[in-house]
Design an enzyme around this catalytic site. Structure first.
Site, PDB file in Angstrom:
ATOM      1  N   PRO A  18      -0.093 -37.154  -6.370  1.00  0.00           N
ATOM      2  CA  PRO A  18       0.107 -37.223  -4.921  1.00  0.00           C
ATOM      3  C   PRO A  18       0.060 -35.819  -4.323  1.00  0.00           C
ATOM      4  O   PRO A  18       0.639 -34.886  -4.883  1.00  0.00           O
ATOM      5  CB  PRO A  18       1.505 -37.832  -4.774  1.00  0.00           C
ATOM      6  CG  PRO A  18       1.811 -38.470  -6.098  1.00  0.00           C
ATOM      7  CD  PRO A  18       1.051 -37.685  -7.125  1.00  0.00           C
TER       8      PRO A  18
ATOM      9  N   GLY B   9       5.393 -31.779  -3.185  1.00  0.00           N
ATOM     10  CA  GLY B   9       6.305 -30.960  -3.980  1.00  0.00           C
ATOM     11  C   GLY B   9       6.070 -31.114  -5.470  1.00  0.00           C
ATOM     12  O   GLY B   9       6.921 -30.727  -6.279  1.00  0.00           O
ATOM     13  N   LEU B  10       4.901 -31.691  -5.847  1.00  0.00           N
ATOM     14  CA  LEU B  10       4.637 -31.913  -7.268  1.00  0.00           C
ATOM     15  C   LEU B  10       3.560 -30.963  -7.808  1.00  0.00           C
ATOM     16  O   LEU B  10       2.970 -31.211  -8.853  1.00  0.00           O
ATOM     17  CB  LEU B  10       4.241 -33.382  -7.504  1.00  0.00           C
ATOM     18  CG  LEU B  10       5.318 -34.394  -7.070  1.00  0.00           C
ATOM     19  CD1 LEU B  10       4.836 -35.823  -7.292  1.00  0.00           C
ATOM     20  CD2 LEU B  10       6.644 -34.162  -7.802  1.00  0.00           C
ATOM     21  N   GLY B  11       3.334 -29.889  -7.077  1.00  0.00           N
ATOM     22  CA  GLY B  11       2.467 -28.821  -7.596  1.00  0.00           C
ATOM     23  C   GLY B  11       0.992 -29.164  -7.603  1.00  0.00           C
ATOM     24  O   GLY B  11       0.271 -28.752  -8.518  1.00  0.00           O
TER      25      GLY B  11
ATOM     26  N   SER C  29      -1.466 -28.048  -5.697  1.00  0.00           N
ATOM     27  CA  SER C  29      -2.367 -26.893  -5.591  1.00  0.00           C
ATOM     28  C   SER C  29      -2.367 -26.092  -6.897  1.00  0.00           C
ATOM     29  O   SER C  29      -3.401 -25.584  -7.319  1.00  0.00           O
ATOM     30  CB  SER C  29      -1.989 -26.008  -4.398  1.00  0.00           C
ATOM     31  OG  SER C  29      -0.768 -25.349  -4.641  1.00  0.00           O
TER      32      SER C  29
ATOM     33  N   ALA D 231      -1.960 -27.413  -9.837  1.00  0.00           N
ATOM     34  CA  ALA D 231      -2.732 -28.213 -10.792  1.00  0.00           C
ATOM     35  C   ALA D 231      -4.229 -27.978 -10.584  1.00  0.00           C
ATOM     36  O   ALA D 231      -4.987 -27.835 -11.549  1.00  0.00           O
ATOM     37  CB  ALA D 231      -2.382 -29.694 -10.646  1.00  0.00           C
TER      38      ALA D 231
ATOM     39  N   ASP E  37       5.006 -22.741 -10.126  1.00  0.00           N
ATOM     40  CA  ASP E  37       4.146 -23.928 -10.208  1.00  0.00           C
ATOM     41  C   ASP E  37       2.993 -23.738 -11.190  1.00  0.00           C
ATOM     42  O   ASP E  37       2.813 -24.531 -12.112  1.00  0.00           O
ATOM     43  CB  ASP E  37       3.569 -24.265  -8.820  1.00  0.00           C
ATOM     44  CG  ASP E  37       4.595 -24.847  -7.870  1.00  0.00           C
ATOM     45  OD1 ASP E  37       5.797 -24.742  -8.167  1.00  0.00           O
ATOM     46  OD2 ASP E  37       4.198 -25.408  -6.834  1.00  0.00           O
TER      47      ASP E  37
HETATM   48  O1  PMV Z   1       5.030 -26.266  -3.249  1.00  0.00           O
HETATM   49  P1  PMV Z   1       6.235 -26.955  -3.818  1.00  0.00           P
HETATM   50  O2  PMV Z   1       6.793 -27.983  -2.929  1.00  0.00           O
HETATM   51  O3  PMV Z   1       6.009 -27.390  -5.215  1.00  0.00           O
HETATM   52  O4  PMV Z   1       7.422 -25.848  -3.856  1.00  0.00           O
HETATM   53  C1  PMV Z   1       7.344 -24.699  -4.630  1.00  0.00           C
HETATM   54  C2  PMV Z   1       8.710 -24.173  -4.934  1.00  0.00           C
HETATM   55  C3  PMV Z   1       9.297 -23.141  -3.985  1.00  0.00           C
HETATM   56  O5  PMV Z   1      10.379 -22.556  -4.700  1.00  0.00           O
HETATM   57  C4  PMV Z   1       9.832 -23.801  -2.726  1.00  0.00           C
HETATM   58  C5  PMV Z   1       8.292 -22.064  -3.564  1.00  0.00           C
HETATM   59  C6  PMV Z   1       7.898 -21.096  -4.677  1.00  0.00           C
HETATM   60  O6  PMV Z   1       6.932 -20.340  -4.456  1.00  0.00           O
HETATM   61  O7  PMV Z   1       8.550 -21.062  -5.729  1.00  0.00           O
END
Ligand code: PMV
Length: 308
Positions: A88, A92-94, A96, A98, A139
């Site tokens: 998805p 918030g599951l990374g 970009s 991936a 990520d």
């Molecule tokens: O992009 P997300 O939703 O997976 O968030 C990344 C995690 C944060 O700590 C919010 C940002 C970061 O660069 O670590």
């Protein structure tokens, strides 16, 4: 597959503890998801990305710019790269990261270079900087390494300090999607503004998140899932105090706890929506109940022996 074709996978990630504080140099824990992005490269006249049709406008431009950075870091191997994702997007599951790891891996392969995780992470970092500006790196590092890690950012370095984290028991999560959210960079920038305004309080809360991460890691390594769950619950409380939660997130957090989660919290940038994680010894009955109510959710095991 032909001699000139390559395939590579970049998994999505889930942050178990420590998001946002990791941007300010505190440690965080994250592990890979079974879902992710597959990149395929076939021989071509020049190095190019075929952008998925549903991506238009600014998103298309951003992806092409990011790909060009990775292509340049790999010496522009003569391949055409296509992408396929079952992750998805913007939840918030990374996603970009991936994409970045899948592209980095396939381009390095096509260039006949080493695909050591550190090398993959360094090329993926080039793409992530285009997508996110100043990411902590958690990520793409988690995606490149493909295992549960404790991560700490190192200023000016593409890959932070990494330590493998093992669990003697199956560490299993239910991941539920609770709707659209603002881009990570917007949520991170708004938090940065609040931190500048109320510095001593925010610095204190980020340090507390860092401590919860270390307590959570100790709990994981000793198989204390209840202790980990409690650290997750308290981390959610601090994230809410930092204005990173929302009614939709809170409702799912309480729902998962009522269904027996040992701990539940938002994961990733948070804000209006995104993903919520619940730590369960047996997540399947809760997944079945939520799915019946139309909630998009799935199970991921982050560490430990296979569940029986
Ligand atoms: O992009 P997300 O939703 O997976 O968030 C990344 C995690 C944060 O700590 C919010 C940002 C970061 O660069 O670590």
């Amino acid at each position: 597959m032909g001699r000139d074709a390559f395939t590579a996978f970049g998994p999505g990630k889930v942050i178990l503890l420590g998001e946002h504080a990791v941007v300010y140099g505190h440690p965080a824990l994250a592990g890979p998801l079974p879902l992710g992005v597959t990149a395929r490269a076939v021989a071509a006249r020049k190095c190019a990305l075929s952008v998925p049709k549903r991506l238009t406008g600014a998103k298309r431009k951003l992806l092409l710019e990011a790909f060009e950075r990775a292509a340049s870091a790999c010496g522009h191997p003569a391949v055409s790269v296509s992408l396929e994702s079952d992750l998805p997007l913007s939840m918030g599951l990374g996603s970009s990261a991936a994409v970045s790891v899948a592209c980095a891996r396939v381009l390095l392969q096509a260039a006949g270079r080493s695909v050591r995780p550190e090398r993959v992470a360094a090329v993926a970092a080039e793409m992530e900087r285009v997508f996110h500006g100043t990411p902590s790196g958690i990520d793409h590092t988690t995606s490149a390494l493909g295992r549960l890690i404790r991560y700490r950012k190192r200023s000016g370095r593409p890959i932070g300090e990494v330590r493998a984290v093992d669990c003697p028991k199956p560490l299993r999560l239910l991941i539920a999607l609770v709707g659209e959210r603002s881009p990570t960079r917007v949520v991170v920038a708004a938090l940065r503004d609040r931190r500048e305004r109320w510095q001593s309080r925010y610095v204190r809360l980020f340090a507390e998140i860092g401590r919860l991460v270390e307590e959570g890691r100790t709990a994981i390594e000793s198989g204390d899932l209840e202790g980990l769950g409690d650290a997750m619950n308290v981390n959610q409380g601090v994230l809410a105090a930092l204005q990173l939660s929302s009614p939709r997130i809170d409702q799912m957090v309480y729902r998962l706890r009522r269904m027996g989660a040992l701990g539940a919290k938002l994961t990733g940038a948070g804000g209006d929506g995104g993903a919520v994680i619940g730590l369960f010894r047996e997540p399947e009955p809760a997944v079945a109940r939520l799915a019946k109510d139309g909630v998009r959710c799935f199970v991921a095991q982050l560490a430990g022996p296979p569940a029986l």
